[in-house]
Design an enzyme around this catalytic site. Sequence first.
Site, PDB file in Angstrom:
ATOM      1  N   GLY A   9       0.832  -1.196   0.000  1.00 38.87           N
ATOM      2  CA  GLY A   9       0.000   0.000   0.000  1.00 38.87           C
ATOM      3  C   GLY A   9       0.863   1.241   0.000  1.00 38.87           C
ATOM      4  N   GLY A  10       0.255   2.373   0.337  1.00 36.50           N
ATOM      5  CA  GLY A  10       0.972   3.635   0.273  1.00 36.50           C
ATOM      6  C   GLY A  10       2.197   3.691   1.157  1.00 36.50           C
ATOM      7  N   PHE A  22     -13.106  19.028   4.972  1.00 35.33           N
ATOM      8  CA  PHE A  22     -13.234  17.658   5.473  1.00 35.33           C
ATOM      9  C   PHE A  22     -13.497  17.725   6.970  1.00 35.33           C
ATOM     10  CE2 PHE A  22     -12.214  13.229   4.212  1.00 35.33           C
ATOM     11  CZ  PHE A  22     -12.504  13.313   2.857  1.00 35.33           C
ATOM     12  N   GLN A  46     -12.066   3.371  14.911  1.00 37.15           N
ATOM     13  CA  GLN A  46     -12.958   4.379  14.350  1.00 37.15           C
ATOM     14  C   GLN A  46     -14.056   3.771  13.489  1.00 37.15           C
ATOM     15  OE1 GLN A  46     -11.931   7.197  10.860  1.00 37.15           O
ATOM     16  NE2 GLN A  46     -11.612   8.420  12.708  1.00 37.15           N
ATOM     17  N   HIS A  75     -16.565   4.961  10.702  1.00 39.07           N
ATOM     18  CA  HIS A  75     -16.849   6.059   9.774  1.00 39.07           C
ATOM     19  C   HIS A  75     -18.355   6.261   9.726  1.00 39.07           C
ATOM     20  CE1 HIS A  75     -17.044   8.434   6.115  1.00 39.07           C
ATOM     21  NE2 HIS A  75     -15.721   8.512   6.085  1.00 39.07           N
ATOM     22  N   LEU A  92     -17.766   2.265   1.828  1.00 33.55           N
ATOM     23  CA  LEU A  92     -17.574   3.645   2.264  1.00 33.55           C
ATOM     24  C   LEU A  92     -18.179   4.655   1.299  1.00 33.55           C
ATOM     25  CD1 LEU A  92     -16.147   5.222   4.537  1.00 33.55           C
ATOM     26  CD2 LEU A  92     -14.197   5.445   2.996  1.00 33.55           C
ATOM     27  N   GLU A 128     -16.180  11.010   3.137  1.00 34.37           N
ATOM     28  CA  GLU A 128     -16.470  12.252   3.834  1.00 34.37           C
ATOM     29  C   GLU A 128     -16.457  13.427   2.873  1.00 34.37           C
ATOM     30  OE1 GLU A 128     -14.059  14.042   7.486  1.00 34.37           O
ATOM     31  OE2 GLU A 128     -14.904  12.059   7.844  1.00 34.37           O
ATOM     32  N   ARG A 173     -15.150  12.346  13.084  1.00 36.48           N
ATOM     33  CA  ARG A 173     -15.911  11.148  12.735  1.00 36.48           C
ATOM     34  C   ARG A 173     -16.554  10.464  13.934  1.00 36.48           C
ATOM     35  NH1 ARG A 173     -11.772   8.606   8.193  1.00 36.48           N
ATOM     36  NH2 ARG A 173     -12.384  10.037   6.522  1.00 36.48           N
ATOM     37  N   HIS A 185     -14.037   1.220  10.348  1.00 32.28           N
ATOM     38  CA  HIS A 185     -13.242   1.833   9.285  1.00 32.28           C
ATOM     39  C   HIS A 185     -11.736   1.826   9.526  1.00 32.28           C
ATOM     40  CE1 HIS A 185     -12.375   4.432   5.919  1.00 32.28           C
ATOM     41  NE2 HIS A 185     -11.918   5.408   6.688  1.00 32.28           N
ATOM     42  N   GLU A 213      -1.346   1.857   8.684  1.00 31.41           N
ATOM     43  CA  GLU A 213      -2.398   1.512   9.640  1.00 31.41           C
ATOM     44  C   GLU A 213      -1.993   0.415  10.611  1.00 31.41           C
ATOM     45  OE1 GLU A 213      -7.229   0.629   9.796  1.00 31.41           O
ATOM     46  OE2 GLU A 213      -6.227   0.848   7.852  1.00 31.41           O
ATOM     47  N   ARG A 259      -8.984   9.337  14.427  1.00 31.47           N
ATOM     48  CA  ARG A 259      -8.284   9.926  13.281  1.00 31.47           C
ATOM     49  C   ARG A 259      -9.169  10.907  12.532  1.00 31.47           C
ATOM     50  NH1 ARG A 259      -8.347   9.055   8.034  1.00 31.47           N
ATOM     51  NH2 ARG A 259      -9.354   7.014   8.041  1.00 31.47           N
ATOM     52  N   SER A 298      -5.073   9.659   7.219  1.00 29.49           N
ATOM     53  CA  SER A 298      -4.508   8.324   6.984  1.00 29.49           C
ATOM     54  C   SER A 298      -3.536   8.367   5.817  1.00 29.49           C
ATOM     55  CB  SER A 298      -5.614   7.290   6.717  1.00 29.49           C
ATOM     56  OG  SER A 298      -6.358   7.638   5.563  1.00 29.49           O
TER      57      SER A 298
END
Length: 578
Positions: free
Chosen positions: A17-18, A119, A239, A241, A251, A254, A285, A351, A382, A393, A398
Amino acid sequence: MDEVTLHKFDVVIVGAGGAGLMAALEASKAARVVVVSKLYPTRSHTGAAQGGIGAALGNVEHDNWEWHMFDTCKGGDYLCDQDAVEILAREAIETVYDLEHMGLPFNRTPDGKIDQRPFGGHTRDFGKAPVKRACYAADRTGHMILQTLYQQCLKNDVHFLNEYYVLDLIFTDKVCRGIVAYRLATGDLHTIEAKAVMFATGGYGRVFKITSNAHASTGDGMAIAFRQGIPLEDMEFFQFHPTGIYKMGILITEGARGEGGVLLNDRGERFMERYAPTLKDLAARDVVSRAIYTEIQEGRGIQGKDYVYLDLRHLGQSVIETKLPDIADFVRTYMGLEPSRDLIPTQPTAHYCMGGIPTDVEGRVVMDEKNTVAPGFYAAGECACVSVHGANRLGTNSLVDILVFGRRAGRHMLRYLPQAEPLPLPLQPEEAAQANIARLLKGKGKESAVGIRESLQENMMSLVGVYREETQMKQMIDKIGELRSRYADVKVQNQGKKFNTELVQAVELGYLIDTAEATVVAALARQESRGGHSRRDYPKRDDANWLKHSLVYTSSRGTELKYKPVVITRFPPKERVY
């Protein structure tokens, strides 16, 4: 399973991932790097992030990083480590411009700058009014980040072992030396030796029945570190969402509310004005999720059911199609509704976990409440807890987290490599992984992993969800004990070697049980309400006794809890008002 293939690299990163790709990109500038992923990289869960990445660019209206830092600390209910939050807010700006230079196709303002939108929880002047801080690529920002970073990694000759599933960490004299992985295509084991190992394995949202998380989000890296004696930090904070598609949890970003969408109850009231008079639908959230649950419990859910409406109709077809195209498709595909004319049934969905493997601001894993570093072992994203999110968060943070701290981990690994001790691997480092697989394949049990998983998810959702209380959490502790006993009796029916997904799901179930137990143990002990941890029997935040991070350890004797202080620098705890 008798044959084990050995690989050698300078750096091995688990997770594409990122966080993993950003770390790989940095480390590949001066090291031989391999990324191990149980998915093809562009299927990683970062691709599901929709609405934006927060950075105080000030392109649309005045903003600065100190406001971003304040919002993050306040949003996290003051459990964030503020030294880490300052790094997050400062380096977010450079990170977004780096993405732009890599070619990420952000939405643009009329004068060509990166566009920004509001946001939840992001404000100007330390909470006085909403601010446009989220940089976005329509409602597929994470997807664009993932594609961009993957292309850059290929350009930098990063090696990839795709569809390899991590099973264990290898330590020599408490120094991390590599991993053991299972190759899905062949069913054989691979030992990957490296001077530095980084986990970027994502969250564990699949422990809940209604979740926005992909099926692969099963807490693998967290549980593997946990079993090696490394604690998990702040696991009680999960969390929900506010806006998941009703019954499915898919999802709805937001960003939909950032563009002007509002929540409505059965009376047609915009009810968030009662709970957050300043930010309304763009409050943090945890605040919005609890407001939805309160509306439902007080009889104002739609037709008395457990959902409310998200109203996007007034945005118009043009805004929806240009700025929220994926959301429009989701609503049409899964609900048969047209968002420009229909109200969208929505409910909170599990979430994001704020907790995870504890790290310092360089991504180095720490092993105890004294922040003792585990040499050679890193984590980001994460699965990690550098504690920039605290108890809750903020939206967009994220993506900031995975990129800022993924990059910092990659850079630190390059500094660590020249001084890494040339320790040999232990004899038969794959022995524990082999034993676990053999137990599942050759055992004489009769239990199904699917049935145990469904029971775990249903009970976690009902007993350890948005609202919690002692009696229910004690029931969950007992339930986990029962499920663990049943898991010891699991039998995998598929004895094949190639793409044995039943075996993988059985291994994942063990990880889910471990992360669920850590969550409930920490939540039961914390006798207060803070951020994503909301207790009916202790409804107030208690800074005198609970302004501290939890650390859950596991051993043959069971679980043990310890605590460490929160780092407070600029912003002392205050009452959270939105």
